[in-house]
Enzyme design. Structure first.
Site, PDB file in Angstrom:
ATOM      1  N   HIS A  48       1.045  -1.174  -0.146  1.00 11.40           N
ATOM      2  CA  HIS A  48      -0.040  -0.089  -0.110  1.00 11.40           C
ATOM      3  C   HIS A  48       0.865   1.055   0.133  1.00 11.40           C
ATOM      4  CE1 HIS A  48      -3.654   2.376   1.085  1.00 11.40           C
ATOM      5  NE2 HIS A  48      -2.728   3.200   1.534  1.00 11.40           N
ATOM      6  N   HIS A  91      -0.511   4.379  11.285  1.00 11.02           N
ATOM      7  CA  HIS A  91       0.552   5.165  11.075  1.00 11.02           C
ATOM      8  C   HIS A  91       0.618   6.630  11.763  1.00 11.02           C
ATOM      9  CE1 HIS A  91      -1.858   6.487   8.045  1.00 11.02           C
ATOM     10  NE2 HIS A  91      -1.415   7.724   7.781  1.00 11.02           N
ATOM     11  N   TYR A 106     -15.885   5.944   2.293  1.00 10.86           N
ATOM     12  CA  TYR A 106     -14.323   6.020   2.633  1.00 10.86           C
ATOM     13  C   TYR A 106     -14.012   4.565   2.792  1.00 10.86           C
ATOM     14  CZ  TYR A 106      -9.542   7.275   4.031  1.00 10.86           C
ATOM     15  OH  TYR A 106      -8.489   6.986   4.155  1.00 10.86           O
TER      16      TYR A 106
HETATM   17 FE   LIG Z   1      -2.671   9.144   7.479  1.00  5.34          FE
END
Ligand SMILES: [Fe+2]
Length: 192
Positions: A48, A91, A106
């Site tokens: 990704h 992250h 989304y």
């Molecule tokens: Fe982000």
């Protein structure tokens, strides 16, 4: 019309759209662009990539790897990566991320991020897909799939973003936003 200059907002009322012009003098040039015509790139085999691959426009900074501001979109596209967790991974980022959903769903928060909704993850604030998006991505068969009916945008900037008192006191503020990750700390067995 609102303009931000030197950290402050200035507002004036005008009787027409600032885009209703045939010419423009100065440093700002209004431009209308159909974001659905933007051609994204992505992973063709695995992994990704960083969302900066979806950058439509950038104002670079003098520091490699950061921008004063990137304008990024997440449009309809094919997902074909094998052996991969396809949504954004969990992250922290040196860049601050201000996102919004224009229409559709989304993929990293299919039920928790509605059209017109916005989110702000300031620099080094951990974030990622919500529990249901994680469960789906971790268990679905990774056949080629077309993401349809979706258009999200993001302003990514190396500068921390501050809320106005207006934004911080909106009735639509989601004080329990952090709960969207509840359950991810338990070992996932498909039936959390
Ligand atoms: Fe982000």
């Amino acid at each position: 019309m609102t303009v931000k200059w030197c950290g402050n907002f200035y507002e004036c009322e005008i009787g027409h759209s600032p885009l209703d012009v045939i010419g423009w003098h100065g440093n700002y040039a209004p431009y209308k662009y159909d974001l659905r015509t933007f051609s994204p790139v992505g992973a063709l085999l695995f992994d990704h990539p960083d969302p900066s691959i979806f950058t439509v426009m950038t104002a670079p900074s003098g520091e490699d790897g950061t921008a004063n501001v990137d304008f990024v979109i997440f449009p309809e596209r094919w997902l074909v990566a094998e052996h991969s967790f396809r949504p954004p991974w969990y992250h922290m980022n040196i860049m601050s991320e201000f996102m919004g959903l224009i229409y559709g769903r989304y993929d990293a928060k299919p039920d928790g991020f509605v059209p017109g909704g916005m989110s702000l993850h300031n620099c080094m604030l951990p974030h990622g897909p919500d529990l249901s998006a994680y469960q789906k991505a971790a268990t679905e068969e990774l056949k080629p799939r077309r993401l349809t009916d979706t258009l999200a945008f993001m302003f990514e900037t190396r500068f921390p973003q501050q809320l106005t008192s207006y934004a911080a006191s909106l009735a639509t503020l989601q004080p329990d936003y952090g709960k969207c990750w509840d359950g991810l700390d338990r070992k996932f067995n498909g039936k959390p």
